[in-house]
Design a protein around this motif. Sequence first.
Motif, PDB file in Angstrom:
ATOM      1  N   LYS A 122      13.967 -11.855  -6.287  1.00 48.55           N
ATOM      2  CA  LYS A 122      15.021 -11.153  -6.801  1.00 48.55           C
ATOM      3  C   LYS A 122      14.492 -10.085  -7.608  1.00 48.55           C
ATOM      4  O   LYS A 122      14.948  -9.055  -7.792  1.00 48.55           O
ATOM      5  CB  LYS A 122      15.968 -11.691  -7.303  1.00 48.55           C
ATOM      6  N   HIS A 123      13.271 -10.555  -8.299  1.00 49.63           N
ATOM      7  CA  HIS A 123      12.785  -9.770  -9.247  1.00 49.63           C
ATOM      8  C   HIS A 123      11.916  -8.487  -8.681  1.00 49.63           C
ATOM      9  O   HIS A 123      12.197  -7.397  -9.030  1.00 49.63           O
ATOM     10  CB  HIS A 123      11.348 -10.472 -10.304  1.00 49.63           C
ATOM     11  N   GLN A 130      13.196  -7.280  -5.690  1.00 48.32           N
ATOM     12  CA  GLN A 130      14.354  -6.596  -5.309  1.00 48.32           C
ATOM     13  C   GLN A 130      14.860  -5.670  -6.253  1.00 48.32           C
ATOM     14  O   GLN A 130      15.192  -4.536  -5.971  1.00 48.32           O
ATOM     15  CB  GLN A 130      15.669  -7.471  -4.663  1.00 48.32           C
ATOM     16  N   GLN A 131      14.843  -6.039  -7.731  1.00 53.94           N
ATOM     17  CA  GLN A 131      15.186  -5.430  -8.739  1.00 53.94           C
ATOM     18  C   GLN A 131      14.481  -4.138  -8.829  1.00 53.94           C
ATOM     19  O   GLN A 131      14.867  -2.899  -9.429  1.00 53.94           O
ATOM     20  CB  GLN A 131      15.382  -6.279 -10.039  1.00 53.94           C
ATOM     21  N   LYS A 143      15.336  -1.369  -6.680  1.00 48.72           N
ATOM     22  CA  LYS A 143      16.757  -0.933  -7.243  1.00 48.72           C
ATOM     23  C   LYS A 143      16.273   0.124  -8.298  1.00 48.72           C
ATOM     24  O   LYS A 143      16.902   1.090  -8.394  1.00 48.72           O
ATOM     25  CB  LYS A 143      17.644  -1.918  -7.625  1.00 48.72           C
ATOM     26  N   ASP A 144      15.395  -0.215  -9.167  1.00 47.52           N
ATOM     27  CA  ASP A 144      14.889   0.703 -10.204  1.00 47.52           C
ATOM     28  C   ASP A 144      14.495   1.622  -9.781  1.00 47.52           C
ATOM     29  O   ASP A 144      14.535   2.828 -10.513  1.00 47.52           O
ATOM     30  CB  ASP A 144      13.979  -0.211 -11.296  1.00 47.52           C
TER      31      ASP A 144
END
Length: 448
Positions: free
Chosen positions: A315-316, A318-319, A322-323
């Motif tokens: 998830k890190h 994936q973030q 997104k960033d």
Amino acid sequence: MNIQNKVVEASQVSVLDEMFSDIKPALTERQASYESSRCYYCYDAPCVKACPSDINIPSFIASIHNGDIEGAAETIYSENILGGSCSRVCPTEILCEQACVRNKEAECSPVLIGLLQRHATDNAQFADHPFERAPSTGKTIAVVGAGPAGLSCAHRLALLGHNVEIFEAQSKAGGLNEYGIAKYKLTDNFAQKEIDFILEVGGITLHTNKALGKDIHLEELTEKFDAVFLGIGLQGVRDLGIENEDKPGIYNAVDFISELRQAETADQLVVPEKSAVVIGAGNTAIDMACQLKRLGTEEVTLVYRRGTEDMSATKHEQQIAKDHEVRIKTWSRPEALLFDEDDKLTGIRFQKTETVDGKLIDTDEQFDVPCEAVFKAVGQTLTYPASEPTTPDSGSKITTAENFKTSIEKVYAGGDCTGVGEDLTVEAVQQGKLAAIAIDEQLKTEGN
């Protein structure tokens, strides 16, 4: 001696270096002091149990808190000689930091173990290599592959008094750290500085441009050396399984990342200006997508056939995508590549998917994504030379026993080329270390 001892003049910093500045900057001395004070120094530390390389985390953090940076680094290196690179690329958010008891506190914020590890390894000042070799055993071991597994194995064998010769297929050592990690994760030529540090222990000879099955052969190595360790990684890339993958505009993500890491200027790369599609769900796919955005591609879409909860990227990670304003589309399987009358790629067609009774199936819906380039990041495979002796799972991954020994006499293996553990840098380092210990024990047994 310090891995970070080379200062680069501002005028020497390239545009690429500016594009790919460190995504997770180091802690300041004050920040490290505060962060180390947050650790409870648990006796039965869950963070240590979660660390694949068995680093005594409370011990090195306590050393930082007491101002003993060299002691902290030595504690780290005693278990993980690639502790500097692992502090940058290891998914601490799902390993040691996830296990940290601070997550159960009201603040729900773990101690920043990865950044503290980096602080120690970056700032320790050793007059000489922190470890001294044992007396010479007179034995020489061949290590095939100078990636994290091979380097870790070679260093531990050298510490145990053996002589080691490393054979690397590429022109540089480092493996994934040199050729396959996102440029913003390992900056400032860190991989090569770390290799220099490792080799300073002595007893290790590095041979580059020596590929297994071409320049060297396993049969010859087993005759000449007392043992052989295979840390050859995964060289093959999986295809999408659709037509026209060999046409212009379709690329392997790992190849592009390798070219990017070796490039000195941006104009050495062919970068899509307006749009690109990355297919995959792992860290390589995330790295590829984010680097395209940093290189200036306006629209980058990452597509995966299942849902986000099934993505192997954390998830890190994936973030991070997104960033970088990467668009992530899930439940979509590549169906066809689209070309114009001049055979120029114009887009890719996807088939929407869903799961029924745990099985992935197609729906009736399709959609097209216009793009100038498609990057494949759907996994890597072992490419074992046909000219070499076969292994039990040759063509898939090398099967090893508990002591990392293969079915071939005197031959051991570790890292991504085996089916042991997960394909993580820290796992490869640990397997290389444990294989070295197993080799040493076997040689001692034969000597009695």
